[in-house]
Design a protein around this motif. Structure first.
Motif, mmCIF file in Angstrom:
data_model
loop_
_atom_site.group_PDB
_atom_site.id
_atom_site.type_symbol
_atom_site.label_atom_id
_atom_site.label_comp_id
_atom_site.label_asym_id
_atom_site.label_seq_id
_atom_site.Cartn_x
_atom_site.Cartn_y
_atom_site.Cartn_z
ATOM 1 N N VAL A 21 0.839 -1.202 0.000
ATOM 2 C CA VAL A 21 0.000 0.000 0.000
ATOM 3 C C VAL A 21 0.874 1.252 0.000
ATOM 4 O O VAL A 21 1.972 1.270 0.563
ATOM 5 N N THR A 22 0.372 2.291 -0.660
ATOM 6 C CA THR A 22 1.044 3.591 -0.712
ATOM 7 C C THR A 22 0.025 4.618 -0.248
ATOM 8 O O THR A 22 -0.746 5.160 -1.036
ATOM 9 N N LEU A 23 0.013 4.861 1.053
ATOM 10 C CA LEU A 23 -1.044 5.668 1.657
ATOM 11 C C LEU A 23 -0.525 6.735 2.619
ATOM 12 O O LEU A 23 -1.304 7.521 3.145
ATOM 13 N N ASN A 24 0.782 6.765 2.868
ATOM 14 C CA ASN A 24 1.327 7.793 3.757
ATOM 15 C C ASN A 24 1.487 9.114 3.008
ATOM 16 O O ASN A 24 1.745 9.132 1.794
ATOM 17 N N THR A 57 6.674 6.520 -0.127
ATOM 18 C CA THR A 57 6.720 5.631 1.020
ATOM 19 C C THR A 57 5.721 4.502 0.808
ATOM 20 O O THR A 57 4.512 4.733 0.754
ATOM 21 N N CYS A 58 6.227 3.291 0.685
ATOM 22 C CA CYS A 58 5.398 2.115 0.452
ATOM 23 C C CYS A 58 5.427 1.223 1.687
ATOM 24 O O CYS A 58 6.440 1.159 2.395
ATOM 25 N N THR A 59 4.330 0.530 1.939
ATOM 26 C CA THR A 59 4.210 -0.319 3.119
ATOM 27 C C THR A 59 3.846 -1.733 2.716
ATOM 28 O O THR A 59 2.882 -1.944 1.970
ATOM 29 N N ARG A 60 4.609 -2.693 3.220
ATOM 30 C CA ARG A 60 4.323 -4.114 2.994
ATOM 31 C C ARG A 60 3.685 -4.696 4.251
ATOM 32 O O ARG A 60 4.106 -4.410 5.381
ATOM 33 N N LEU A 70 -7.579 -0.275 6.994
ATOM 34 C CA LEU A 70 -6.448 0.645 7.008
ATOM 35 C C LEU A 70 -6.995 2.051 7.234
ATOM 36 O O LEU A 70 -8.016 2.421 6.649
ATOM 37 N N TYR A 71 -6.327 2.836 8.092
ATOM 38 C CA TYR A 71 -6.860 4.163 8.367
ATOM 39 C C TYR A 71 -5.758 5.116 8.800
ATOM 40 O O TYR A 71 -4.695 4.713 9.276
ATOM 41 N N THR A 72 -6.022 6.383 8.589
ATOM 42 C CA THR A 72 -5.161 7.480 9.018
ATOM 43 C C THR A 72 -6.041 8.687 9.288
ATOM 44 O O THR A 72 -7.069 8.876 8.629
ATOM 45 N N ASP A 73 -5.644 9.504 10.244
ATOM 46 C CA ASP A 73 -6.317 10.776 10.507
ATOM 47 C C ASP A 73 -5.238 11.766 10.903
ATOM 48 O O ASP A 73 -4.384 11.450 11.738
ATOM 49 N N ALA A 74 -5.232 12.951 10.295
ATOM 50 C CA ALA A 74 -4.159 13.904 10.550
ATOM 51 C C ALA A 74 -4.639 15.325 10.283
ATOM 52 O O ALA A 74 -5.621 15.548 9.569
ATOM 53 N N VAL A 75 -3.929 16.267 10.862
ATOM 54 C CA VAL A 75 -4.102 17.687 10.550
ATOM 55 C C VAL A 75 -2.789 18.179 9.954
ATOM 56 O O VAL A 75 -1.713 17.969 10.520
ATOM 57 N N VAL A 76 -2.891 18.834 8.810
ATOM 58 C CA VAL A 76 -1.724 19.286 8.065
ATOM 59 C C VAL A 76 -1.795 20.802 7.892
ATOM 60 O O VAL A 76 -2.874 21.354 7.625
ATOM 61 N N GLU A 77 -0.658 21.452 8.038
ATOM 62 C CA GLU A 77 -0.592 22.887 7.778
ATOM 63 C C GLU A 77 -0.318 23.123 6.299
ATOM 64 O O GLU A 77 0.538 22.452 5.706
ATOM 65 N N ASP A 78 -1.054 24.060 5.698
ATOM 66 C CA ASP A 78 -0.900 24.362 4.274
ATOM 67 C C ASP A 78 -0.788 25.874 4.106
ATOM 68 O O ASP A 78 -1.346 26.651 4.891
ATOM 69 N N SER A 79 -0.079 26.289 3.075
ATOM 70 C CA SER A 79 0.126 27.721 2.837
ATOM 71 C C SER A 79 -1.168 28.445 2.481
ATOM 72 O O SER A 79 -1.271 29.668 2.649
ATOM 73 N N LEU A 236 0.231 15.886 -1.306
ATOM 74 C CA LEU A 236 0.723 14.772 -2.112
ATOM 75 C C LEU A 236 0.888 13.498 -1.295
ATOM 76 O O LEU A 236 1.342 13.531 -0.150
ATOM 77 N N ILE A 237 0.517 12.369 -1.918
ATOM 78 C CA ILE A 237 0.808 11.042 -1.376
ATOM 79 C C ILE A 237 1.913 10.380 -2.190
ATOM 80 O O ILE A 237 2.902 9.897 -1.631
ATOM 81 N N ALA A 238 1.769 10.356 -3.518
ATOM 82 C CA ALA A 238 2.742 9.624 -4.327
ATOM 83 C C ALA A 238 2.825 10.197 -5.735
ATOM 84 O O ALA A 238 1.895 10.838 -6.231
ATOM 85 N N ARG A 239 3.974 9.934 -6.384
ATOM 86 C CA ARG A 239 4.215 10.294 -7.773
ATOM 87 C C ARG A 239 4.684 9.060 -8.526
ATOM 88 O O ARG A 239 5.161 8.091 -7.932
ATOM 89 N N GLY A 240 4.595 9.125 -9.870
ATOM 90 C CA GLY A 240 5.125 8.054 -10.688
ATOM 91 C C GLY A 240 4.897 8.338 -12.155
ATOM 92 O O GLY A 240 4.463 9.427 -12.541
#
Length: 288
Positions: A21-24, A57-60, A70-79, A236-240
């Motif tokens: 999974v690529t979720l961070n 960042t990938c997770t095995r 699978l879960y995440t909860d966060a507060v992020v500062e943005d411009s 952003l989470i991921a690029r490719g």
């Protein structure tokens, strides 16, 4: 500006199943995290992280039999600043591109440049150089594809999306990326959070979003063929090269998606107080 973001994704599995999974949140935004946690799992399982060749960042892990969340909860500062617009940015000749940009000129799983190169030069060969050419490509894709979640198809590439004229955000991104590459402009796929911040709210479930970056004048700039206007609050989470490199999950066995919930909201609260009409992170229970 603060943004509350996260997800709750539940799978039902008939047997223990390896997953990737690529979720961070991407490393480029990690210093902006005010409060939150890394990827969590319920029930808890061992997890191992690594960086792929694109810096994601990938997770095995191995998901157990039954319902796995699978879960995440966060507060992020943005411009709070809109996507940068640089109309004078110029294209970089291919022979002067840095080595690491060359892979983003090549065709890929969902960006079939070999099938689109003739059309691309017919449409954009006389377009102004640089930023304005990329914007002309975005304008074209935006006008050619109708957005709708019911148009989602995991096997659809740029050629099919442009032929059918229907798709979701990843189809807009793939189509614009492929056309940029046909014009010798490196372009890379991005996935992450993009809420209805600074725009009228959309009456539809929140989802992860896809956009792309084009390499001009020695740096990468954000473009979004689906919305086709500068936006606020991308995380952003991921690029490719395309969605195959930035898939949020790969399951190496049978599974059924039981729940998919994403949130991305502007907030004044720098804590993880319970979200209205949502299960608080950390007190999730398996779905029946």
């Amino acid at each position: 500006m603060l943004i509350r973001l996260g997800y709750e994704i539940a799978f039902r599995l008939p047997q223990p199943t390896p997953m990737l999974v690529t979720l961070n949140i991407h490393d480029s935004r990690r210093t902006d995290i005010v409060i939150g946690q890394e990827l969590r799992a319920l029930p808890g399982v061992p997890m191992r992280q690594y960086r792929d060749s694109f810096g994601n960042t990938c997770t095995r892990l191995t998901a157990p039999t039954g319902v796995f969340t699978l879960y995440t909860d966060a507060v992020v500062e943005d411009s709070g600043v809109q996507d940068l617009t640089m109309p004078l940015a110029r294209e970089v000749p291919v022979d002067q591109l840095p080595d690491q940009a060359l892979v983003f000129l090549l065709g890929s799983r969902y960006c079939e440049t070999d099938q689109l190169v003739g059309m691309a030069w017919d449409l954009f060969g006389s377009a102004p150089n640089g930023w304005n050419r990329v914007q002309a490509i975005c304008d074209y894709v935006h006008s050619q594809i109708e957005f709708g979640y019911h148009h989602a198809n995991p096997t659809k590439g740029a050629v099919q999306a442009l032929r059918e004229g229907r798709g979701v955000c990843r189809d807009f991104a793939h189509s614009a990326i492929a056309l940029c590459r046909c014009m010798n402009i490196p372009a890379r796929y991005c996935t992450g959070y993009l809420g209805d911040i600074g725009v009228p709210p959309v009456n539809a479930p929140m989802d992860f979003s896809a956009w792309f970056e084009a390499y001009l004048d020695g740096q990468w700039y954000t473009f979004d063929a689906r919305h086709n206007v500068p936006r606020i609050g991308r995380v952003l989470i991921a690029r490719g090269r395309d969605a195959a490199d930035a898939a949020i999950s790969n399951s190496f066995g049978a599974h059924t998606l039981e729940k998919f919930l994403v949130w991305t909201d502007q907030t004044d609260d720098p804590t993880l107080s319970p979200r209205p009409q949502a299960t608080p992170a950390g007190s999730l229970s398996p779905l029946a």
